[in-house]
Design an enzyme around this catalytic site. Sequence first.
Site, PDB file in Angstrom:
ATOM      1  N   ASN A 106       0.838  -1.202   0.000  1.00  0.00           N
ATOM      2  CA  ASN A 106       0.000   0.000   0.000  1.00  0.00           C
ATOM      3  C   ASN A 106       0.870   1.248   0.000  1.00  0.00           C
ATOM      4  O   ASN A 106       1.927   1.299   0.640  1.00  0.00           O
ATOM      5  CB  ASN A 106      -1.015  -0.006   1.146  1.00  0.00           C
ATOM      6  CG  ASN A 106      -0.431  -0.202   2.525  1.00  0.00           C
ATOM      7  OD1 ASN A 106       0.583  -0.856   2.689  1.00  0.00           O
ATOM      8  ND2 ASN A 106      -1.078   0.350   3.523  1.00  0.00           N
ATOM      9  N   GLU A 159       0.418   5.234   0.550  1.00  0.00           N
ATOM     10  CA  GLU A 159      -0.494   6.282   1.014  1.00  0.00           C
ATOM     11  C   GLU A 159      -0.019   7.659   0.573  1.00  0.00           C
ATOM     12  O   GLU A 159       1.070   7.824   0.021  1.00  0.00           O
ATOM     13  CB  GLU A 159      -0.641   6.170   2.540  1.00  0.00           C
ATOM     14  CG  GLU A 159      -1.251   4.824   2.912  1.00  0.00           C
ATOM     15  CD  GLU A 159      -1.553   4.680   4.397  1.00  0.00           C
ATOM     16  OE1 GLU A 159      -1.136   5.539   5.202  1.00  0.00           O
ATOM     17  OE2 GLU A 159      -2.230   3.689   4.739  1.00  0.00           O
ATOM     18  N   ASN A 160      -0.883   8.642   0.811  1.00  0.00           N
ATOM     19  CA  ASN A 160      -0.615   9.991   0.331  1.00  0.00           C
ATOM     20  C   ASN A 160      -1.242  10.997   1.298  1.00  0.00           C
ATOM     21  O   ASN A 160      -2.305  10.730   1.862  1.00  0.00           O
ATOM     22  CB  ASN A 160      -1.230  10.150  -1.071  1.00  0.00           C
ATOM     23  CG  ASN A 160      -0.693  11.360  -1.787  1.00  0.00           C
ATOM     24  OD1 ASN A 160      -1.075  12.490  -1.498  1.00  0.00           O
ATOM     25  ND2 ASN A 160       0.210  11.132  -2.716  1.00  0.00           N
ATOM     26  N   ALA A 161      -0.595  12.156   1.437  1.00  0.00           N
ATOM     27  CA  ALA A 161      -1.139  13.209   2.296  1.00  0.00           C
ATOM     28  C   ALA A 161      -2.537  13.610   1.829  1.00  0.00           C
ATOM     29  O   ALA A 161      -3.389  13.991   2.637  1.00  0.00           O
ATOM     30  CB  ALA A 161      -0.208  14.412   2.304  1.00  0.00           C
ATOM     31  N   CYS A 179      -4.072   0.728  -2.528  1.00  0.00           N
ATOM     32  CA  CYS A 179      -3.904  -0.511  -1.768  1.00  0.00           C
ATOM     33  C   CYS A 179      -2.809  -1.388  -2.384  1.00  0.00           C
ATOM     34  O   CYS A 179      -2.492  -1.289  -3.574  1.00  0.00           O
ATOM     35  CB  CYS A 179      -5.203  -1.309  -1.766  1.00  0.00           C
ATOM     36  SG  CYS A 179      -6.562  -0.538  -0.897  1.00  0.00           S
ATOM     37  N   GLU A 219      -2.943  -4.559  -3.122  1.00  0.00           N
ATOM     38  CA  GLU A 219      -3.406  -5.445  -4.195  1.00  0.00           C
ATOM     39  C   GLU A 219      -3.325  -4.742  -5.547  1.00  0.00           C
ATOM     40  O   GLU A 219      -2.922  -5.327  -6.557  1.00  0.00           O
ATOM     41  CB  GLU A 219      -4.867  -5.869  -3.948  1.00  0.00           C
ATOM     42  CG  GLU A 219      -5.063  -6.759  -2.735  1.00  0.00           C
ATOM     43  CD  GLU A 219      -5.355  -5.984  -1.450  1.00  0.00           C
ATOM     44  OE1 GLU A 219      -4.809  -4.874  -1.274  1.00  0.00           O
ATOM     45  OE2 GLU A 219      -6.119  -6.504  -0.632  1.00  0.00           O
ATOM     46  N   CYS A 250     -10.412  -4.722  -0.124  1.00  0.00           N
ATOM     47  CA  CYS A 250     -11.501  -3.734  -0.203  1.00  0.00           C
ATOM     48  C   CYS A 250     -12.278  -3.915  -1.518  1.00  0.00           C
ATOM     49  O   CYS A 250     -11.848  -4.617  -2.438  1.00  0.00           O
ATOM     50  CB  CYS A 250     -10.938  -2.315  -0.090  1.00  0.00           C
ATOM     51  SG  CYS A 250     -10.233  -1.665  -1.613  1.00  0.00           S
ATOM     52  N   CYS A 307     -10.425  -2.977  -4.775  1.00  0.00           N
ATOM     53  CA  CYS A 307      -9.435  -3.996  -5.143  1.00  0.00           C
ATOM     54  C   CYS A 307     -10.118  -5.228  -5.716  1.00  0.00           C
ATOM     55  O   CYS A 307      -9.631  -5.836  -6.671  1.00  0.00           O
ATOM     56  CB  CYS A 307      -8.578  -4.372  -3.942  1.00  0.00           C
ATOM     57  SG  CYS A 307      -7.347  -3.115  -3.531  1.00  0.00           S
TER      58      CYS A 307
HETATM   59  N1  THU Z   1      -5.293  -1.521   2.385  1.00  0.00           N
HETATM   60  C1  THU Z   1      -4.693  -2.342   1.489  1.00  0.00           C
HETATM   61  O1  THU Z   1      -3.602  -2.055   0.994  1.00  0.00           O
HETATM   62  N2  THU Z   1      -5.314  -3.478   1.144  1.00  0.00           N
HETATM   63  C2  THU Z   1      -6.422  -3.970   1.746  1.00  0.00           C
HETATM   64  O2  THU Z   1      -6.831  -5.061   1.442  1.00  0.00           O
HETATM   65  C3  THU Z   1      -7.112  -3.169   2.769  1.00  0.00           C
HETATM   66  C4  THU Z   1      -6.582  -1.791   2.963  1.00  0.00           C
HETATM   67  C5  THU Z   1      -4.584  -0.314   2.796  1.00  0.00           C
HETATM   68  C6  THU Z   1      -5.153   0.980   2.316  1.00  0.00           C
HETATM   69  C7  THU Z   1      -4.581   1.934   3.340  1.00  0.00           C
HETATM   70  O3  THU Z   1      -3.261   2.298   2.963  1.00  0.00           O
HETATM   71  C8  THU Z   1      -4.512   1.122   4.609  1.00  0.00           C
HETATM   72  O4  THU Z   1      -4.569  -0.242   4.208  1.00  0.00           O
HETATM   73  C9  THU Z   1      -5.611   1.421   5.594  1.00  0.00           C
HETATM   74  O5  THU Z   1      -6.854   1.328   5.001  1.00  0.00           O
END
Ligand code: THU
Length: 167
Positions: free
Chosen positions: A62, A64-66, A73, A75, A111, A114
């Site tokens: 995963n 993330e970003n500000a 994610c 996946e 999610c 994904c």
């Molecule tokens: N996230 C994933 O990378 N995959 C998942 O299956 C569930 C959620 C990440 C997104 C975000 O960076 C963090 O988990 C919290 O939601």
Amino acid sequence: MAQPLRLTIDVEVLTEADLTPAEAATWQAARAATDHAYAPYSHFHVGTALLLDDGTLFRGTNQENAAFPSGLCAERTALFGLAATQPERRIVGMAVAARPASGDFVSVTSCGACRQVMAEYEHRQHQPIPLLLPGPNGSIYRFGRLSDLLPFGFTADDLPKQRVPEV
Ligand code: THU
């Protein structure tokens, strides 16, 4: 009288000892990938490994970003990364792992966004992709195909035929 439609999904509940050697390698690669997650906001590290038909493993984490919605994610970084760089590769297995930034592995499921993307790439290669997800109490869930996570999912088959691009 209305006829109910009942769907069933077979999920095998396993331990690590039940995995094939290739599955165990995929499982461990997903876990190792969590070290490379970029998750400074959620502190939730997710890793994905794709097992390819030549036995190699392609990882995603995963990112993330500000600006929160700009993150992605694990996946999808894995699937998009592979499709962007080695689209000819066939995926024969997938595993996901997750843990807090400092802590032990936990159960996780993919999610909805994904799931949609996972179904797309499975549909694209016309071959089911088995999936390993961490279940409760250290168990491992084995799904026979990615699309099992998205019943009634929308695919290219639902588009008017003339608009479906060649793949
Ligand atoms: N996230 C994933 O990378 N995959 C998942 O299956 C569930 C959620 C990440 C997104 C975000 O960076 C963090 O988990 C919290 O939601």
